[in-house]
Design a protein around this motif. Structure first.
Motif, PDB file in Angstrom:
ATOM      1  N   ALA A   1       7.691   5.189   5.014  1.00  0.00           N
ATOM      2  CA  ALA A   1       7.055   4.178   5.475  1.00  0.00           C
ATOM      3  C   ALA A   1       6.732   4.155   6.906  1.00  0.00           C
ATOM      4  O   ALA A   1       5.491   3.940   7.111  1.00  0.00           O
ATOM      5  CB  ALA A   1       8.050   2.835   5.316  1.00  0.00           C
TER       6      ALA A   1
ATOM      7  N   TYR B   1       2.580   4.180   8.026  1.00  0.00           N
ATOM      8  CA  TYR B   1       2.211   3.117   9.102  1.00  0.00           C
ATOM      9  C   TYR B   1       1.580   3.888  10.140  1.00  0.00           C
ATOM     10  O   TYR B   1       0.405   3.296  10.566  1.00  0.00           O
ATOM     11  CB  TYR B   1       3.606   2.393   9.670  1.00  0.00           C
TER      12      TYR B   1
ATOM     13  N   TRP C   1       6.260   4.349  -0.835  1.00  0.00           N
ATOM     14  CA  TRP C   1       6.739   3.769   0.699  1.00  0.00           C
ATOM     15  C   TRP C   1       6.010   4.165   1.643  1.00  0.00           C
ATOM     16  O   TRP C   1       5.702   3.358   2.915  1.00  0.00           O
ATOM     17  CB  TRP C   1       8.110   4.324   0.859  1.00  0.00           C
TER      18      TRP C   1
ATOM     19  N   PHE D   1       3.259   1.690   1.384  1.00  0.00           N
ATOM     20  CA  PHE D   1       3.547   0.461   1.621  1.00  0.00           C
ATOM     21  C   PHE D   1       3.598   0.416   3.251  1.00  0.00           C
ATOM     22  O   PHE D   1       3.190  -0.800   3.978  1.00  0.00           O
ATOM     23  CB  PHE D   1       5.002   0.317   1.393  1.00  0.00           C
ATOM     24  N   GLY D   2       3.979   1.350   3.993  1.00  0.00           N
ATOM     25  CA  GLY D   2       3.909   1.641   5.503  1.00  0.00           C
ATOM     26  C   GLY D   2       2.405   1.168   5.980  1.00  0.00           C
ATOM     27  O   GLY D   2       2.351   0.684   7.126  1.00  0.00           O
TER      28      GLY D   2
ATOM     29  N   GLY E   1      11.996  -2.259  -0.572  1.00  0.00           N
ATOM     30  CA  GLY E   1      10.794  -2.724   0.146  1.00  0.00           C
ATOM     31  C   GLY E   1      11.274  -3.917   1.061  1.00  0.00           C
ATOM     32  O   GLY E   1      10.608  -4.140   2.258  1.00  0.00           O
TER      33      GLY E   1
ATOM     34  N   ILE F   1      12.709  -2.527   4.030  1.00  0.00           N
ATOM     35  CA  ILE F   1      11.818  -1.709   5.176  1.00  0.00           C
ATOM     36  C   ILE F   1      11.020  -2.967   5.747  1.00  0.00           C
ATOM     37  O   ILE F   1      10.931  -3.007   7.003  1.00  0.00           O
ATOM     38  CB  ILE F   1      10.866  -0.799   4.221  1.00  0.00           C
TER      39      ILE F   1
END
Length: 342
Positions: free
Chosen positions: A70, A74, A207, A210-211, A261, A264
């Motif tokens: 993540a 990001y 993931w 998701f980041g 999730g 995080i």
């Protein structure tokens, strides 16, 4: 474990990201240090059964690797905008991940495993190990992370470049990206050609995306967590579910995804955005610590597996952790930074 960008948009978040990375590496190192007490691990055996460490290892396994992916996703939000040449992007990631994979694997992990007579390598020639273990990415311990993250970067860059060329879709590319990543999580094994790094990439790209998604919509996440009652509720639910997962081996897939999730999200929002010398030093060496720590614990497990658990933890976590940290610093001083992808 990607490096922070110099982009001014990320500077305000750099301390938080660094602290998250430090937390993740501490959990990974701790997990490696106590893995011999895990009921799901059987490479080395110990006569000491520590139920608490077994359950604690299950909790640890839920968070750090998804968190690392993540964090990379990001930061990828910035690097994707910075690079406009796919070839240059691929070469950069190859140097960052694949070069360390072979350098550390062949000149560090392999000698240590041969020295301690690691069972998986005992009856194999160096050529066989190179072909059947390193090229196929099989039984190479913690190094699985590097080629898997490399494939995630390539897949993600291709997907986003394609979507950004299509009108209307480009405006919601991050939503489509996380949707495709979720689909790959469930059915990606069908197009992974039984190649472990691809299978791992499809398992963890959810993931990573998701980041990426959290960075794009960080204003919304910040607004949600600004309400203390919501913050308290989410943290309490998180803790209850983490304990529940540690006690139940057959937790449903959807519930596992939800817990990871939620963990995080909570960590990204709750992690303080400040710096201190200790976290800064660890943060700039997390990648090296990850690369060099894990092979060292095999020395402990091969020679003193039945020692007192507290001694095992001291040796694995503190002594080997410190040595991994110092090895990273020495490599920089010797101008061999390519070994750690720099």
């Amino acid at each position: 474990m990607e490096k922070l960008s110099d982009n001014s948009n990320i500077k305000n978040k750099s301390n938080k990201i660094n602290n998250l990375r430090v937390l993740a590496i501490i959990l990974v190192v701790l997990g490696h240090s106590i893995i011999i007490y895990s009921s799901s691990w059987d490479l080395y055996q110990t006569s000491n059964k520590v139920i608490f460490l077994d359950y604690f290892k299950k909790i640890i396994d839920i968070i750090p690797m998804p968190l690392f992916f993540a964090i990379s996703g990001y930061l990828f939000y910035y690097s994707h905008k910075r690079y406009h040449n796919f070839i240059v992007f691929t070469i950069k990631k190859f140097k960052r991940l694949i070069v360390p994979f072979f350098c550390v694997g062949i000149f560090y992990l392999l000698p240590i495993r041969r020295l301690i007579k690691y069972p998986g390598y005992m009856d194999k020639s160096l050529f066989d190990i190179f072909i059947n273990n390193f090229l196929k990415v099989s039984d190479i311990g913690h190094l699985w992370y590097l080629p898997s993250l490399f494939f995630i970067f390539i897949i993600s860059e291709i997907l986003l470049l394609m979507m950004e060329k299509i009108p209307y879709i480009c405006k919601k590319s991050e939503v489509i990206f996380i949707t495709i990543s979720t689909i790959l999580y469930f059915v990606g094994y069908r197009i992974a050609f039984s190649y472990p790094p691809l299978m791992s990439a499809y398992s963890y790209i959810i993931w990573f995306s998701f980041g990426f998604f959290m960075n794009k919509y960080k204003v919304i996440f910040d607004y949600i967590y600004r309400k203390k009652i919501i913050l308290i509720i989410l943290v309490v639910i998180n803790m209850i579910l983490l304990i529940y997962c540690s006690l139940n081996d057959s937790t449903k897939v959807i519930l596992n995804l939800f817990i990871r999730g939620l963990s995080i999200m909570n960590l990204f929002e709750l992690m303080p955005n400040y710096s201190n010398i200790f976290f800064d030093k660890i943060g700039e060496n997390t990648f090296g610590i990850y690369l060099f720590h894990s092979p060292l614990v095999y020395i402990t497990f091969a020679n003193i597996p039945n020692a007192f658990p507290i001694l095992i933890i001291i040796v694995n976590f503190f002594i080997w952790g410190f040595i991994a940290f110092e090895l990273t610093r020495i490599i920089r001083k010797l101008h061999l930074k390519f070994i750690i992808g720099e």
